[in-house]
Design an enzyme around this catalytic site. Structure first.
Site, PDB file in Angstrom:
ATOM      1  N   ASP A   1      -8.429 -16.271 -16.922  1.00 21.41           N
ATOM      2  CA  ASP A   1      -9.286 -16.774 -15.855  1.00 21.41           C
ATOM      3  C   ASP A   1     -10.343 -17.738 -16.411  1.00 21.41           C
ATOM      4  OD1 ASP A   1      -9.948 -16.172 -12.937  1.00 21.41           O
ATOM      5  OD2 ASP A   1     -11.910 -15.879 -13.859  1.00 21.41           O
TER       6      ASP A   1
ATOM      7  N   ASP B   1      -1.721  -1.257  -3.861  1.00 26.43           N
ATOM      8  CA  ASP B   1      -2.000  -0.499  -5.083  1.00 26.43           C
ATOM      9  C   ASP B   1      -0.815  -0.567  -6.041  1.00 26.43           C
ATOM     10  OD1 ASP B   1      -0.147   1.476  -3.990  1.00 26.43           O
ATOM     11  OD2 ASP B   1      -1.812   2.020  -2.646  1.00 26.43           O
TER      12      ASP B   1
ATOM     13  N   ASP C   1       0.849  -1.196   0.000  1.00 30.88           N
ATOM     14  CA  ASP C   1       0.000   0.000   0.000  1.00 30.88           C
ATOM     15  C   ASP C   1       0.883   1.243   0.000  1.00 30.88           C
ATOM     16  OD1 ASP C   1      -1.954   1.899   0.359  1.00 30.88           O
ATOM     17  OD2 ASP C   1      -2.199   1.503   2.510  1.00 30.88           O
TER      18      ASP C   1
ATOM     19  N   HIS D   1      -3.683 -17.280  -5.267  1.00 28.26           N
ATOM     20  CA  HIS D   1      -4.595 -16.475  -4.454  1.00 28.26           C
ATOM     21  C   HIS D   1      -5.884 -17.210  -4.103  1.00 28.26           C
ATOM     22  CE1 HIS D   1      -6.061 -16.243  -8.487  1.00 28.26           C
ATOM     23  NE2 HIS D   1      -7.167 -15.652  -8.086  1.00 28.26           N
ATOM     24  N   ASP D   2      -6.101 -18.390  -4.659  1.00 25.44           N
ATOM     25  CA  ASP D   2      -7.305 -19.178  -4.363  1.00 25.44           C
ATOM     26  C   ASP D   2      -7.014 -20.381  -3.480  1.00 25.44           C
ATOM     27  OD1 ASP D   2      -8.843 -17.576  -6.085  1.00 25.44           O
ATOM     28  OD2 ASP D   2      -8.477 -18.897  -7.802  1.00 25.44           O
TER      29      ASP D   2
ATOM     30  N   ASN E   1      -0.444   4.535  -0.114  1.00 19.26           N
ATOM     31  CA  ASN E   1      -1.085   5.779   0.326  1.00 19.26           C
ATOM     32  C   ASN E   1      -1.906   5.630   1.605  1.00 19.26           C
ATOM     33  OD1 ASN E   1      -3.107   4.254  -0.735  1.00 19.26           O
ATOM     34  ND2 ASN E   1      -4.038   5.890  -1.941  1.00 19.26           N
TER      35      ASN E   1
ATOM     36  N   ASP F   1      -4.084 -10.392 -15.882  1.00 20.66           N
ATOM     37  CA  ASP F   1      -5.168 -11.336 -15.698  1.00 20.66           C
ATOM     38  C   ASP F   1      -6.283 -10.945 -16.668  1.00 20.66           C
ATOM     39  OD1 ASP F   1      -6.775 -13.341 -14.382  1.00 20.66           O
ATOM     40  OD2 ASP F   1      -5.618 -12.929 -12.569  1.00 20.66           O
TER      41      ASP F   1
ATOM     42  N   GLU G   1      -6.137 -20.749 -17.276  1.00 21.62           N
ATOM     43  CA  GLU G   1      -6.599 -21.412 -16.062  1.00 21.62           C
ATOM     44  C   GLU G   1      -7.662 -22.431 -16.473  1.00 21.62           C
ATOM     45  OE1 GLU G   1      -8.376 -20.431 -11.629  1.00 21.62           O
ATOM     46  OE2 GLU G   1      -9.328 -19.631 -13.408  1.00 21.62           O
TER      47      GLU G   1
ATOM     48  N   ASP H   1      -4.264   3.837   2.734  1.00 20.61           N
ATOM     49  CA  ASP H   1      -5.693   3.530   2.846  1.00 20.61           C
ATOM     50  C   ASP H   1      -5.918   2.052   3.195  1.00 20.61           C
ATOM     51  OD1 ASP H   1      -5.068   2.305   0.486  1.00 20.61           O
ATOM     52  OD2 ASP H   1      -6.666   3.242  -0.692  1.00 20.61           O
TER      53      ASP H   1
HETATM   54  O1  TEU Z   1     -10.895 -19.167 -10.176  1.00 19.84           O
HETATM   55  C1  TEU Z   1     -11.580 -20.175 -10.857  1.00 19.84           C
HETATM   56  C2  TEU Z   1     -11.878 -21.347 -10.110  1.00 19.84           C
HETATM   57  O2  TEU Z   1     -11.884 -22.433 -10.668  1.00 19.84           O
HETATM   58  C3  TEU Z   1     -12.303 -21.161  -8.699  1.00 19.84           C
HETATM   59  O3  TEU Z   1     -13.574 -21.681  -8.567  1.00 19.84           O
HETATM   60  C4  TEU Z   1     -11.419 -21.868  -7.828  1.00 19.84           C
HETATM   61  O4  TEU Z   1     -11.558 -23.240  -8.033  1.00 19.84           O
HETATM   62  C5  TEU Z   1     -11.818 -21.518  -6.434  1.00 19.84           C
HETATM   63  O5  TEU Z   1     -11.567 -20.163  -6.232  1.00 19.84           O
HETATM   64  C6  TEU Z   1     -11.033 -22.314  -5.470  1.00 19.84           C
HETATM   65  O6  TEU Z   1     -11.557 -22.123  -4.228  1.00 19.84           O
HETATM   66  C7  TEU Z   1     -10.766 -17.967 -10.860  1.00 19.84           C
HETATM   67  C8  TEU Z   1      -9.990 -16.973 -10.033  1.00 19.84           C
HETATM   68  O7  TEU Z   1      -8.683 -17.446  -9.849  1.00 19.84           O
HETATM   69  C9  TEU Z   1     -10.736 -16.723  -8.754  1.00 19.84           C
HETATM   70  O8  TEU Z   1     -10.024 -15.870  -7.887  1.00 19.84           O
HETATM   71  C10 TEU Z   1     -12.059 -16.101  -9.129  1.00 19.84           C
HETATM   72  O9  TEU Z   1     -12.817 -15.925  -7.976  1.00 19.84           O
HETATM   73  C11 TEU Z   1     -12.818 -16.951 -10.123  1.00 19.84           C
HETATM   74  O10 TEU Z   1     -12.014 -17.404 -11.208  1.00 19.84           O
HETATM   75  C12 TEU Z   1     -13.932 -16.154 -10.753  1.00 19.84           C
HETATM   76  O11 TEU Z   1     -13.409 -15.186 -11.609  1.00 19.84           O
HETATM   77 CA    CA Z   2      -3.551   2.099  -1.279  1.00 18.99          CA
END
Ligand code: TEU
Ligand code: CA
Length: 555
Positions: free
Chosen positions: A200, A29, A21, A327-328, A23, A98, A255, A25
């Site tokens: 995605d 960013d 971050d 991130h998932d 700034n 992305d 993906e 908040d």
């Molecule tokens: O994720 C796709 C996906 O297959 C998800 O359902 C994934 O299996 C799940 O998040 C696991 O818990 C992509 C992105 O990476 C995710 O961050 C998004 O939320 C999703 O598409 C919708 O755009």
């Molecule tokens: Ca920020």
């Protein structure tokens, strides 16, 4: 096998909201990212995959886009973006965007128009159907984030399809206007000079015309036979390749959850003119107890079987991504290693060794290079992720599972584990922000942070740095053929790579105990390229310590 820069690269994924971050908040960013490019340069990565930075109401943290050609206000401006791209390029770092085009936000102007009337010129940009009966959706499909995949819209008395949240309506790719809008937008970003796209859920863009009820596995019907790897997906990707991708020196990664190795050869086959590589989930998507939710670890023999199949079946034909987390997903060290103080560092290094020596392009998710761990959740109100919040409601509060049973699964698998802020230093909020962070910082930042680790040559960070460097020195790491050894071992993951006269042996102990091991004859005079333990004489190793890993080059 063709040699290409994207096979030789290491990719670093940034989740902008949680990276840095600038700034105060409390929200990461673009300027924050720019300020940390030197850190990434020092680590040695080649490419950044930037999770979405486009204009979005943030129902799903940017995966719900309301304008593909504008930057999210919270993240900065297009000038900030251009500056970041320039600064990255100055450091020979490429930036991959992305691309979220299976769906838009319901606040995208196409959808705002589409829902106005059946005659609107944007109506067919989305997938609208009549209900089966009054108050009954067109079929029984469930959405990935809970509930029905259909949302009723009063204005025209019809339902629209959303495979994710109801604020993420699916685009209708069968409409050539939609495809051309997407391709124009992609060309616009390419002209700006970006270096590729991570696409995605690209395997879901084509749906069957008929939309029958799906088999009920959990709470709702399964839409995947009708929506994943649908009838025209390869046709549309080839069209995208022709109209966009083939014109630029960029990389693409699709993906593709639920893809088989045979299907992967269609998406990312060497001569298919579709994508460069797949990002598949077989090793992180074993059956859960409740849908994806579980607190169980995959047995090592299963993990080896899955990963080895991808190694051998794609060899010379198609290209794969290598990752433990993103991130998932929960944090790698908490899921596949051991995040207790005694073993965290060594097991994080072991996992890195195991992954980076395989065939495919390695991805490092922000903080993985520090061995960041899952978050110690205490209560439900700590979750920010729509999937976690909805799952708790659906499975527990409204559903059949007790809180006691569901809680450990949620804590182990929640996507928020990956989304706590990057741990930069030992100051307040881990140096991520001087304001109030949008999601809690993991309290272990005083022990696990970038400042300490960049200063310590024995850190997880420096171990990753060394692995990245080795990739540049030994073509066998990128191009070698893979063979699994000791397939039935429940503790050791051992394999070899072979290319052009070079041969590597990779030995990784996934267990918290010593395991006996016999060095294969041909490696007894070998040279140790990297190891996470202090051993003087690798030739004589007959015991592998808990979480130990080493790589031997045959002499
Ligand atoms: O994720 C796709 C996906 O297959 C998800 O359902 C994934 O299996 C799940 O998040 C696991 O818990 C992509 C992105 O990476 C995710 O961050 C998004 O939320 C999703 O598409 C919708 O755009
Ligand atoms: Ca920020």
């Amino acid at each position: 096998m063709k040699k290409t820069w994207w096979k030789e690269s290491v990719i670093y994924q940034i989740y902008p909201r949680s990276f840095m971050d600038s700034n105060a908040d409390g929200i990461g960013d673009i300027k924050g990212i720019t300020s940390r490019l030197d850190y990434l340069k020092y680590l040695g990565i080649d490419v950044i995959w930037l999770s979405p930075v486009y204009q979005s109401p943030n129902d799903d943290n940017g995966y719900d886009i309301s304008d593909y050609q504008a930057i999210m206000d919270e993240f900065g401006t297009m000038e900030d973006f251009d500056e970041m791209l320039k600064e990255a390029h100055n450091r020979n770092i490429r930036i991959v965007m992305d691309l979220v085009v299976n769906h838009t936000s319901d606040e995208h102007r196409w959808f705002i128009e589409s829902r106005k009337s059946k005659e609107n010129e944007y109506r067919d940009y989305y997938i609208w159907r009549e209900g089966k009966a009054p108050n009954t959706p067109p079929n029984n499909w469930g959405a990935c984030f809970g509930g029905s995949a259909w949302e009723y819209d009063k204005q025209t008395d019809m339902y629209y399809l959303h495979l994710f949240s109801k604020k993420q309506p699916d685009l209708n790719w069968d409409n050539p206007k939609v495809r051309n809008e997407v391709f124009d937008m992609m060309n616009w970003w390419c002209e700006k000079g970006i270096d590729g796209f991570r696409m995605d859920v690209i395997s879901m863009i084509s749906k069957t015309k008929e939309m029958p009820d799906g088999e009920v596995h959990d709470l709702y019907g399964d839409c995947s036979p009708y929506c994943v790897h649908g009838p025209n997906v390869h046709k549309y990707l080839q069209e995208m390749n022709e109209k966009v991708l083939s014109k630029y020196d960029i990389m693409t990664v699709g993906e593709t959850a639920g893809v088989t190795t045979e299907q992967a050869k269609l998406y990312a086959g060497e001569n298919r003119n579709e994508l460069n590589m797949v990002f598949q989930f077989e090793h992180v998507e074993g059956d859960g107890k409740y849908g994806k939710w579980t607190d169980e670890k995959l047995p090592l023999t299963t993990l080896k079987k899955i990963m080895s199949r991808w190694q051998t079946e794609l060899y010379g034909q198609a290209w794969n991504s290598l990752f433990w987390d993103n991130h998932d997903q929960p944090r790698a060290v908490s899921r596949f290693g051991n995040d207790t103080p005694k073993y965290r560092e060594i097991s994080a290094k072991m996992l890195a060794t195991c992954l980076h020596m395989m065939q495919g392009t390695p991805y490092i998710y922000q903080g993985e290079e520090l061995g960041m761990t899952n978050y110690p959740f205490q209560s439900m109100d700590e979750f920010r992720d729509i999937e976690s919040v909805n799952a708790c409601q659906e499975w527990c509060i409204d559903g059949p599972v007790s809180q006691e049973a569901f809680w450990p699964c949620l804590v182990f698998k929640s996507r928020d584990n990956a989304r706590t802020p990057m741990q930069w230093d030992e100051t307040a909020n881990a140096g991520f922000t001087t304001g109030k962070p949008w999601i809690a910082v993991n309290p272990n930042y005083t022990e696990i942070n970038a400042k300490m680790q960049t200063a310590d040559p024995n850190s997880v960070f420096h171990y990753y740095k060394k692995l990245i460097k080795l990739r540049k020195q030994y073509p066998v790491i990128v191009y070698g053929e893979y063979e699994l050894l000791l397939k039935d071992s429940e503790e050791l993951f051992v394999y070899t790579r072979y290319f052009d006269g070079q041969k590597l042996l990779v030995v990784c102990n996934f267990a918290d105990q010593e395991v006996s091991f016999e060095m294969p004859e041909e490696f007894t005079n070998g040279e140790c390229l990297i190891s996470n333990a202090d051993i003087e004489n690798y030739q004589a190793v007959d015991l592998v310590k808990p979480y130990e890993a080493f790589v031997i080059l045959k002499k």
